[in-house]
Design a protein around this motif. Structure first.
Motif, PDB file in Angstrom:
ATOM      1  N   GLY A 186       0.788  -1.220   0.000  1.00  0.00           N
ATOM      2  CA  GLY A 186       0.000   0.000   0.000  1.00  0.00           C
ATOM      3  C   GLY A 186       0.819   1.268   0.000  1.00  0.00           C
ATOM      4  O   GLY A 186       0.279   2.360  -0.208  1.00  0.00           O
ATOM      5  N   SER A 187       2.113   1.147   0.213  1.00  0.00           N
ATOM      6  CA  SER A 187       2.982   2.328   0.306  1.00  0.00           C
ATOM      7  C   SER A 187       3.831   2.546  -0.928  1.00  0.00           C
ATOM      8  O   SER A 187       4.515   3.569  -1.038  1.00  0.00           O
ATOM      9  CB  SER A 187       3.920   2.162   1.516  1.00  0.00           C
ATOM     10  OG  SER A 187       4.718   0.989   1.357  1.00  0.00           O
ATOM     11  N   TYR A 190       3.723   5.812  -2.835  1.00  0.00           N
ATOM     12  CA  TYR A 190       3.710   7.038  -2.029  1.00  0.00           C
ATOM     13  C   TYR A 190       4.819   8.030  -2.379  1.00  0.00           C
ATOM     14  O   TYR A 190       4.559   9.241  -2.460  1.00  0.00           O
ATOM     15  CB  TYR A 190       3.780   6.676  -0.547  1.00  0.00           C
ATOM     16  CG  TYR A 190       3.382   7.807   0.375  1.00  0.00           C
ATOM     17  CD1 TYR A 190       2.073   7.934   0.811  1.00  0.00           C
ATOM     18  CD2 TYR A 190       4.308   8.746   0.814  1.00  0.00           C
ATOM     19  CE1 TYR A 190       1.693   8.971   1.655  1.00  0.00           C
ATOM     20  CE2 TYR A 190       3.941   9.783   1.654  1.00  0.00           C
ATOM     21  CZ  TYR A 190       2.633   9.891   2.066  1.00  0.00           C
ATOM     22  OH  TYR A 190       2.260  10.915   2.892  1.00  0.00           O
ATOM     23  N   ARG A 198      -1.753  10.883  -2.055  1.00  0.00           N
ATOM     24  CA  ARG A 198      -1.222  10.504  -0.738  1.00  0.00           C
ATOM     25  C   ARG A 198      -2.324  10.492   0.319  1.00  0.00           C
ATOM     26  O   ARG A 198      -2.358   9.622   1.196  1.00  0.00           O
ATOM     27  CB  ARG A 198      -0.098  11.455  -0.318  1.00  0.00           C
ATOM     28  CG  ARG A 198       1.189  11.235  -1.089  1.00  0.00           C
ATOM     29  CD  ARG A 198       2.272  12.197  -0.638  1.00  0.00           C
ATOM     30  NE  ARG A 198       3.511  11.976  -1.376  1.00  0.00           N
ATOM     31  CZ  ARG A 198       4.621  12.659  -1.177  1.00  0.00           C
ATOM     32  NH1 ARG A 198       4.648  13.620  -0.268  1.00  0.00           N
ATOM     33  NH2 ARG A 198       5.705  12.398  -1.893  1.00  0.00           N
ATOM     34  N   MET A 201      -4.229   7.339  -0.100  1.00  0.00           N
ATOM     35  CA  MET A 201      -3.470   6.208   0.432  1.00  0.00           C
ATOM     36  C   MET A 201      -3.516   6.207   1.957  1.00  0.00           C
ATOM     37  O   MET A 201      -3.596   5.139   2.588  1.00  0.00           O
ATOM     38  CB  MET A 201      -2.034   6.255  -0.086  1.00  0.00           C
ATOM     39  CG  MET A 201      -1.928   6.124  -1.600  1.00  0.00           C
ATOM     40  SD  MET A 201      -0.259   6.428  -2.217  1.00  0.00           S
ATOM     41  CE  MET A 201       0.576   4.965  -1.646  1.00  0.00           C
TER      42      MET A 201
END
Length: 227
Positions: A186-187, A190, A198, A201
Motif C-alpha cells: 500500500g505504500s 507514495y 497521498r 493512500m
C-alpha cells in the motif's frame, strides 16, 4: 518544500528557511524532498552491483509462516484479496518498493480506558479471507515463533510506562504472520504520489487497520479475540 539550493523553505510560512550543503530526509515516509524540482532522489532497494554491497537488493524468502499450505485462490480461481500476482525478483536485484506503512497502535486491557473497535464504512469480510485461512491452519503451524504469531498485533515494545497503572501497550505489526497491521504494497506509490493521492493512500491505511482489527474482534472462528 520550495527548494532553492543550498537552502530549503518549509511549506509553512512560519517556518524558517534552512540552509546547508547536504540534507538528510529521516522522516517515516522518506518523501520530504521527493518530486521537488532540482532535487535528485531515489527510493527502493539498490541492486548489489550498484554500490558493490553484498547485502543490498532483494533478500528472497526470509520469513516462513509454518503453515504447510494455504489455498490462495477463490472458488472461481481468482487470487484472494491482499495478494498480488507478479514475478519474484532474484536475490540481490533492485526494486522500486518502500517499507510497508502501518499505524502504531495504543491498546489497553483497562476497562475504564477501552474504546471499542469500530467497523469501517467499506468493510467487507471477504477481503480478509486470507487472514481467516491463516488462522484456520495456525493450530498446526510448525513455526518456531508460533507463540509470537498469536499476538495480533504483537506488542513489540510492551507496556507503556505509567504511574497510574493505565495498562497501555505500544503495538506494532507482527512480521511472523502473512497478514498483520502492515498494509503490504500500500505504500509503494507514495514517494512520487501527489498530495491528493497521498491522502487517498492514508485513508486506505486507516480503513485497512480498522478492518483488520474489526475482523479479528468480531470473527467467530478466531480464537484470540471474542466478539
Amino acid at each position: 518544500l520550495n527548494c532553492v539550493a543550498p537552502s530549503i523553505q518549509m511549506l509553512s510560512s512560519r517556518s524558517p528557511r534552512i540552509g546547508n550543503q547536504v540534507f538528510v530526509d529521516a522522516s517515516y515516509e522518506g518523501d520530504l524532498m521527493a518530486r521537488t524540482e532540482g532535487v535528485s532522489y531515489t527510493y527502493g532497494r539498490e541492486s548489489r552491483e550498484t554500490y558493490n554491497e553484498t547485502n543490498a537488493g532483494k533478500q528472497g524468502t526470509t520469513v516462513k509462516y509454518g503453515i504447510e499450505y494455504m489455498d490462495p485462490f477463490t472458488a472461481d480461481g481468482q487470487l484472494l484479496p491482499l495478494l498480488k500476482n507478479g514475478s519474484v525478483l532474484p536475490v540481490g536485484a533492485a526494486d522500486r518498493e518502500v517499507q510497508a506503512y502501518n499505524f502504531r497502535l495504543c491498546v489497553t486491557d483497562n476497562a475504564s480506558l477501552k474504546i471499542p473497535f469500530t467497523k469501517p464504512a467499506d468493510y467487507d469480510p471477504k477481503e480478509w479471507e486470507l487472514l481467516r485461512r491463516f488462522w484456520t491452519g495456525w493450530p498446526n503451524s510448525t513455526n518456531p515463533h508460533k507463540e509470537s504469531q498469536a499476538k495480533v498485533p504483537s506488542a513489540i515494545l510492551g507496556e507503556i510506562p505509567s504511574t497510574t497503572g493505565a495498562h497501555k501497550y505500544d503495538a506494532n505489526n507482527c512480521g511472523y504472520n502473512p497478514v498483520h497491521t502492515d498494509m503490504i504494497g500500500g505504500s509503494w506509490e507514495y514517494p512520487e504520489a501527489n498530495y491528493t493521492h497521498r491522502e487517498t493512500m492514508w485513508q486506505a491505511h486507516v480503513s485497512y487497520t480498522k478492518g483488520f482489527l474489526w475482523f479479528m474482534y468480531r470473527h467467530t472462528t478466531i480464537r484470540f479475540c471474542s466478539p
